[in-house]
Write an enzyme that holds these catalytic residues in place. Sequence first.
Site, PDB file in Angstrom:
ATOM      1  N   ASP B 137     -11.551  32.796 -32.774  1.00 38.89           N
ATOM      2  CA  ASP B 137     -11.018  32.929 -31.352  1.00 38.89           C
ATOM      3  C   ASP B 137      -9.710  32.412 -31.427  1.00 38.89           C
ATOM      4  O   ASP B 137      -9.009  32.517 -30.480  1.00 38.89           O
ATOM      5  CB  ASP B 137     -11.922  32.671 -30.242  1.00 38.89           C
ATOM      6  N   ASN B 144      -4.426  31.465 -21.532  1.00 42.98           N
ATOM      7  CA  ASN B 144      -3.699  30.037 -21.280  1.00 42.98           C
ATOM      8  C   ASN B 144      -2.352  30.090 -22.115  1.00 42.98           C
ATOM      9  O   ASN B 144      -1.959  28.716 -22.490  1.00 42.98           O
ATOM     10  CB  ASN B 144      -4.586  28.870 -21.326  1.00 42.98           C
ATOM     11  N   ARG B 148       3.824  30.013 -21.936  1.00 41.98           N
ATOM     12  CA  ARG B 148       4.985  29.676 -22.727  1.00 41.98           C
ATOM     13  C   ARG B 148       5.259  30.420 -23.943  1.00 41.98           C
ATOM     14  O   ARG B 148       6.211  30.704 -24.470  1.00 41.98           O
ATOM     15  CB  ARG B 148       4.660  28.213 -23.445  1.00 41.98           C
ATOM     16  N   ASN B 206       1.534  21.891 -36.119  1.00 37.92           N
ATOM     17  CA  ASN B 206       0.622  21.120 -36.397  1.00 37.92           C
ATOM     18  C   ASN B 206       1.504  20.302 -37.817  1.00 37.92           C
ATOM     19  O   ASN B 206       2.283  20.697 -38.487  1.00 37.92           O
ATOM     20  CB  ASN B 206      -0.700  21.286 -36.974  1.00 37.92           C
ATOM     21  N   CYS B 263      -0.293  20.474 -27.987  1.00 37.17           N
ATOM     22  CA  CYS B 263      -0.210  21.196 -26.375  1.00 37.17           C
ATOM     23  C   CYS B 263      -1.432  21.323 -25.831  1.00 37.17           C
ATOM     24  O   CYS B 263      -1.456  21.035 -24.549  1.00 37.17           O
ATOM     25  CB  CYS B 263       0.686  22.161 -26.410  1.00 37.17           C
ATOM     26  N   CYS B 431     -16.862  14.566 -20.659  1.00 40.75           N
ATOM     27  CA  CYS B 431     -15.513  14.613 -20.820  1.00 40.75           C
ATOM     28  C   CYS B 431     -15.094  16.017 -21.154  1.00 40.75           C
ATOM     29  O   CYS B 431     -15.942  17.018 -20.669  1.00 40.75           O
ATOM     30  CB  CYS B 431     -15.052  13.940 -22.176  1.00 40.75           C
TER      31      CYS B 431
END
Lengths: 99, 473
Positions: B137, B144, B148, B206, B263, B431
């Site tokens: 995926d 999302n 940008r 990365n 990001c 979390c």
Amino acid sequence: MQLTLEFGGGLELLCDSVKIHSIDVDLPAEEKKLTMKHLLAWVRSNLIKERPEMFMKGDTVRPGVLVLVNDCDWELSGQLDTTLENKDVVVFISTLHGG
Amino acid sequence: MESNGGVDESTRLLKELQSLKDSKRDIEARISALEGQLRQIQSNQQLNKKASSDCSNGGSEFGHDLTPDMIYRYSRQLLLPSFGVQGQSNLLKSSILVIGAGGLGSPALLYLAACGVGEVSALFIVDFEICRLGMVDHDVVELNNLHRQIIHGEAYIGRSKVESAAAACRSINSTIEIIEHREALRTSNALEIVSKYDIVIDATDNAPSRYLISDCCVLLGKPLVSGAALGLEGQLAVYNYNGGPCYRCLFPTPPPTTACQRCSDSGVLGVVPGVIGCLQALEAIKVASLVGEPLSGRMLLFDALSARIRIVKIRGRSLQCEACGENATMTQENFQHFDYEKFTQSPLSPAPLKLKLLKEDCRISSKEYEEVVKKGDAHVLIDVRPSQHYKIVSLPNSMNVPLASLEDKLPEIESALKSIDNGNAGVYVVCRRGNDSQRAVELLHNKGFVSAKDIVGGLESWARDVDHRFPTY
Ligand SMILES: [Zn+2]
């Protein structure tokens, strides 16, 4: 000696999220000049509030941090031996990888 | 009854609309591909005709090789004294590889397609985010991304980024050749792919990719336009150009993984990579068209919040550089066996880390936690995400104690537990994805909160397995 320090690329998070610091550093005892080596030690004990290992490794900056003295890579001025003058601007910037 | 009928009717309409939109998109893609082919043939015919007339009268009609269509399309660039016909001709003969079709690659690709890079040869796209090692995926457009990654639209959600980017470029300029590489750039295919291009744009996200791409460009002698953005800051430099340094000259040792934020964790304002991506297109155009002074031996630092752009002088090529120095150890042979993930201690694939620090009996699933809530068992729920995450969305009755300040806030947890009259109240930790919650539980165990458990998979698993309406980000 008055200096302007700037932190960027996330390094500002180590000093209370403040990017620009106007500082006044005294010359080390029995020394006639201030070098980057002195300044780094000063920054570490006076400005870095958390995770110092994210800023320094040994007596220099950690890999991935660029140091610029008056907009010039410190590699060109002698790294730790670079002599600082009054009113110099020193930038510490962490390299970014995002996109 | 009537309202149910209304629901059925709207479901049917939505389905029909979706299927019509799908067909429309496919037809448009086919039209632009055919138009491209047709223009290519016409343009070749024109060139051939011109070539044969050149032979007969010993010179081209206008003293350059631009066709009338090209002259009209690129006229505003041709009018520029410092760019002009020569700049455009150089650009049209060049080929540029854009690695990554995300926040940086989106504007870069749009401008490169529009300005006529590789009209005769090629504009190429590799989407680095498509990584065979990663989860499937990650290779598709997600909602999302759209804030940008402006090359992608809502209609392409769930589809390949490369496919989406290529369609957008073709719709702007059907006369250029666009090659889609729907694969990850790896040491096994990088030399072959990169060798086909003149200039490389690193628009990845990365550290290992940045070293891999730089080394590959050094080995093949290709200029590299490197950009990066995170949060509200961006950086830009041109490497391995005209005797200038390479990425490794500047960063011989990789940074610690904790310094490599993404990001997806730290956030990014959409326009920031947009600004850097545009500048990458500009630098690539300058290198390709041989105009101006590319940003080699210098670096541009962009701070969006304070509206500051700083251009600094960086070191030259390092004689000790492993990739481009005098005794460089990086050869094509070594490159193909170099482990960039090991070197940088971080994965090429953007798949999120899945830690397993705790024993099974120190963890509960989100469904089990739902039972705890339903039964009304006395407990304290600690959310250890950073406060800006907590402000986006949180579970009811949770207390926010970010992991970084957990150790200082132990007394607060202690008093929260005491305020619950049942002395055996449970402590649960949550979390975002279930990594930090494990680190927090380890710390809590060491500090005497021995009953603390973490919720496996964090809020993402809550949204997936318990409450589908719970927002994810
Ligand atoms: Zn180098």
